[in-house]
Design a protein around this motif. Structure first.
Motif, PDB file in Angstrom:
ATOM      1  N   VAL A 108     -27.496 -32.835 -24.510  1.00 12.62           N
ATOM      2  CA  VAL A 108     -27.114 -33.050 -23.120  1.00 12.62           C
ATOM      3  C   VAL A 108     -27.822 -32.066 -22.196  1.00 12.62           C
ATOM      4  CG1 VAL A 108     -24.872 -34.047 -23.709  1.00 12.62           C
ATOM      5  CG2 VAL A 108     -25.054 -31.588 -23.351  1.00 12.62           C
ATOM      6  N   TYR A 109     -28.115 -30.857 -22.705  1.00 15.73           N
ATOM      7  CA  TYR A 109     -28.829 -29.892 -21.871  1.00 15.73           C
ATOM      8  C   TYR A 109     -30.248 -30.394 -21.587  1.00 15.73           C
ATOM      9  CZ  TYR A 109     -31.018 -25.624 -20.244  1.00 15.73           C
ATOM     10  OH  TYR A 109     -31.711 -24.708 -19.503  1.00 15.73           O
ATOM     11  N   GLU A 116     -13.200 -32.961 -22.114  1.00 14.05           N
ATOM     12  CA  GLU A 116     -14.307 -32.992 -21.158  1.00 14.05           C
ATOM     13  C   GLU A 116     -15.526 -33.707 -21.724  1.00 14.05           C
ATOM     14  OE1 GLU A 116     -14.759 -28.858 -20.267  1.00 14.05           O
ATOM     15  OE2 GLU A 116     -13.475 -29.000 -18.498  1.00 14.05           O
ATOM     16  N   GLY A 117     -15.522 -33.980 -23.033  1.00 18.07           N
ATOM     17  CA  GLY A 117     -16.610 -34.758 -23.614  1.00 18.07           C
ATOM     18  C   GLY A 117     -16.676 -36.159 -23.045  1.00 18.07           C
ATOM     19  N   VAL A 118     -15.516 -36.681 -22.608  1.00 19.85           N
ATOM     20  CA  VAL A 118     -15.515 -38.002 -21.975  1.00 19.85           C
ATOM     21  C   VAL A 118     -16.347 -37.977 -20.700  1.00 19.85           C
ATOM     22  CG1 VAL A 118     -14.065 -39.796 -20.968  1.00 19.85           C
ATOM     23  CG2 VAL A 118     -13.260 -38.531 -22.968  1.00 19.85           C
ATOM     24  N   LEU A 119     -16.254 -36.871 -19.970  1.00 17.30           N
ATOM     25  CA  LEU A 119     -17.044 -36.743 -18.746  1.00 17.30           C
ATOM     26  C   LEU A 119     -18.531 -36.746 -19.049  1.00 17.30           C
ATOM     27  CD1 LEU A 119     -17.042 -36.246 -15.673  1.00 17.30           C
ATOM     28  CD2 LEU A 119     -16.964 -33.794 -16.168  1.00 17.30           C
ATOM     29  N   LEU A 120     -18.926 -36.050 -20.104  1.00 16.79           N
ATOM     30  CA  LEU A 120     -20.335 -36.039 -20.495  1.00 16.79           C
ATOM     31  C   LEU A 120     -20.781 -37.419 -20.970  1.00 16.79           C
ATOM     32  CD1 LEU A 120     -20.533 -32.636 -22.415  1.00 16.79           C
ATOM     33  CD2 LEU A 120     -21.500 -33.169 -20.182  1.00 16.79           C
ATOM     34  N   ALA A 121     -19.918 -38.095 -21.731  1.00 15.84           N
ATOM     35  CA  ALA A 121     -20.259 -39.434 -22.203  1.00 15.84           C
ATOM     36  C   ALA A 121     -20.434 -40.401 -21.037  1.00 15.84           C
ATOM     37  CB  ALA A 121     -19.190 -39.943 -23.163  1.00 15.84           C
ATOM     38  N   LEU A 122     -19.589 -40.277 -20.026  1.00 11.72           N
ATOM     39  CA  LEU A 122     -19.725 -41.122 -18.842  1.00 11.72           C
ATOM     40  C   LEU A 122     -21.026 -40.825 -18.108  1.00 11.72           C
ATOM     41  CD1 LEU A 122     -16.099 -41.120 -17.385  1.00 11.72           C
ATOM     42  CD2 LEU A 122     -17.321 -43.057 -18.388  1.00 11.72           C
ATOM     43  N   ALA A 123     -21.400 -39.541 -18.041  1.00  7.13           N
ATOM     44  CA  ALA A 123     -22.640 -39.188 -17.367  1.00  7.13           C
ATOM     45  C   ALA A 123     -23.846 -39.740 -18.094  1.00  7.13           C
ATOM     46  CB  ALA A 123     -22.754 -37.662 -17.235  1.00  7.13           C
ATOM     47  N   VAL A 124     -23.787 -39.765 -19.438  1.00  7.47           N
ATOM     48  CA  VAL A 124     -24.923 -40.246 -20.231  1.00  7.47           C
ATOM     49  C   VAL A 124     -24.995 -41.761 -20.241  1.00  7.47           C
ATOM     50  CG1 VAL A 124     -25.902 -40.329 -22.555  1.00  7.47           C
ATOM     51  CG2 VAL A 124     -25.003 -38.183 -21.668  1.00  7.47           C
ATOM     52  N   SER A 125     -23.860 -42.423 -20.460  1.00  2.58           N
ATOM     53  CA  SER A 125     -23.898 -43.868 -20.703  1.00  2.58           C
ATOM     54  C   SER A 125     -22.936 -44.673 -19.839  1.00  2.58           C
ATOM     55  CB  SER A 125     -23.585 -44.144 -22.181  1.00  2.58           C
ATOM     56  OG  SER A 125     -22.313 -43.619 -22.536  1.00  2.58           O
ATOM     57  N   ARG A 130     -26.318 -33.311 -15.184  1.00  2.00           N
ATOM     58  CA  ARG A 130     -26.451 -31.919 -14.780  1.00  2.00           C
ATOM     59  C   ARG A 130     -25.177 -31.441 -14.086  1.00  2.00           C
ATOM     60  NH1 ARG A 130     -30.651 -32.433 -11.676  1.00  2.00           N
ATOM     61  NH2 ARG A 130     -32.038 -32.604 -13.474  1.00  2.00           N
ATOM     62  N   LEU A 131     -24.595 -32.301 -13.256  1.00  2.00           N
ATOM     63  CA  LEU A 131     -23.341 -31.955 -12.597  1.00  2.00           C
ATOM     64  C   LEU A 131     -22.200 -31.830 -13.611  1.00  2.00           C
ATOM     65  CD1 LEU A 131     -23.558 -34.294  -9.465  1.00  2.00           C
ATOM     66  CD2 LEU A 131     -23.956 -31.823  -9.553  1.00  2.00           C
ATOM     67  N   ALA A 132     -22.197 -32.750 -14.599  1.00  2.00           N
ATOM     68  CA  ALA A 132     -21.162 -32.675 -15.625  1.00  2.00           C
ATOM     69  C   ALA A 132     -21.318 -31.429 -16.480  1.00  2.00           C
ATOM     70  CB  ALA A 132     -21.216 -33.927 -16.505  1.00  2.00           C
ATOM     71  N   LEU A 133     -22.552 -31.049 -16.784  1.00  2.17           N
ATOM     72  CA  LEU A 133     -22.795 -29.845 -17.568  1.00  2.17           C
ATOM     73  C   LEU A 133     -22.333 -28.597 -16.845  1.00  2.17           C
ATOM     74  CD1 LEU A 133     -26.330 -30.530 -19.096  1.00  2.17           C
ATOM     75  CD2 LEU A 133     -24.204 -30.193 -20.347  1.00  2.17           C
ATOM     76  N   GLU A 134     -22.538 -28.562 -15.544  1.00  6.53           N
ATOM     77  CA  GLU A 134     -22.106 -27.394 -14.777  1.00  6.53           C
ATOM     78  C   GLU A 134     -20.599 -27.203 -14.857  1.00  6.53           C
ATOM     79  OE1 GLU A 134     -23.544 -28.008 -10.856  1.00  6.53           O
ATOM     80  OE2 GLU A 134     -25.632 -27.604 -11.365  1.00  6.53           O
ATOM     81  N   ARG A 135     -19.886 -28.315 -14.962  1.00  3.11           N
ATOM     82  CA  ARG A 135     -18.430 -28.229 -15.048  1.00  3.11           C
ATOM     83  C   ARG A 135     -17.972 -27.917 -16.466  1.00  3.11           C
ATOM     84  NH1 ARG A 135     -14.000 -32.825 -13.120  1.00  3.11           N
ATOM     85  NH2 ARG A 135     -12.180 -31.789 -14.031  1.00  3.11           N
ATOM     86  N   VAL A 136     -18.608 -28.539 -17.458  1.00  2.00           N
ATOM     87  CA  VAL A 136     -18.155 -28.392 -18.841  1.00  2.00           C
ATOM     88  C   VAL A 136     -18.557 -27.057 -19.443  1.00  2.00           C
ATOM     89  CG1 VAL A 136     -18.345 -29.335 -21.172  1.00  2.00           C
ATOM     90  CG2 VAL A 136     -18.097 -30.875 -19.214  1.00  2.00           C
TER      91      VAL A 136
END
Length: 211
Positions: free
Chosen positions: A57-58, A122-131, A203-209
């Motif tokens: 994700v990074y 918070e992985g759900v947030l990253l998954a939403l950002a990716v897909s 990138r926005l999701a990573l800043e939060r997670v």
């Protein structure tokens, strides 16, 4: 006259809805299967999975849109809808279209479960950002194409099993091609939007997670 026309169209609509629900059940089964198998991943692989997804994700979030493989995004967007169209020209699609629906649901569910296993809720947030954008477009396009494809597959199977009996020919009319063209246009627009927006959203999701 209008009553007979409505009566003639009603069975077709009923059949389409029943096929949609049937394929949706296979898709739901794939989602449940993905969650079950994700839960059986050994605990010892958790740290390795976390490191892998963190690096993934990074890099995904830091890579500029023009640096990503555009055609890989095209393949990811078009693979399941294109399979749905292709199988509509074969009698074996009667069996394979439900299998594709299961695979679609499984890989979607399994990937989200991997993100939640690595990053928690918070992985759900990253998954939403990716897909998230991709799923929002590919899911309706897949079912839009899979339902009529499954119907024509049944008709082709009936022709192949008719044993010489007279059967009505399978016709791919204007509505079929308009539906395929509309789905292709939506998916292509989604590819362009994903190519430009997903790194920003991630990138926005990573800043939060990861902060």
């Amino acid at each position: 006259m209008n009553g007979s026309r409505q009566a003639a169209q009603y069975p077709r609509q009923t059949v389409s809805v029943s096929r949609l629900l049937f394929l949706a059940l296979f898709f739901l089964g794939g989602i449940l299967l993905g969650q079950v198998l994700a839960g059986k991943v050994p605990d010892g692989t958790g740290d390795e999975l976390t490191r892998y997804l963190t690096d993934y994700v990074y890099l995904y979030g830091q890579t500029a849109p023009e640096g990503r493989a555009f055609w890989e995004t095209v393949v990811i967007y078009f693979r399941y809808p294109l399979l749905a169209v292709f199988l509509g020209f074969t009698s074996v699609g009667v069996v394979l279209l439900p299998v594709v629906a299961v695979a679609f649901g499984f890989f979607l569910s399994f990937s989200v479960s991997c993100f939640t296993a690595a990053f928690g809720g918070e992985g759900v947030l990253l998954a939403l950002a990716v897909s998230g954008l991709r799923c929002a477009l590919t899911l309706p396009c897949f079912f839009l194409l899979a339902v009529p494809s499954w119907q024509t597959s049944w008709a082709l199977a009936g022709l192949s099993l008719g044993r010489g009996q007279r059967c009505a020919p399978v016709v791919y009319g204007r509505v079929w091609w308009l539906r395929a063209g509309l789905a292709a246009a939506v998916l292509l627009a989604g590819v362009c939007a994903d190519h430009a927006l997903s790194p920003v959203l991630l990138r926005l999701a990573l800043e939060r997670v990861l902060s």
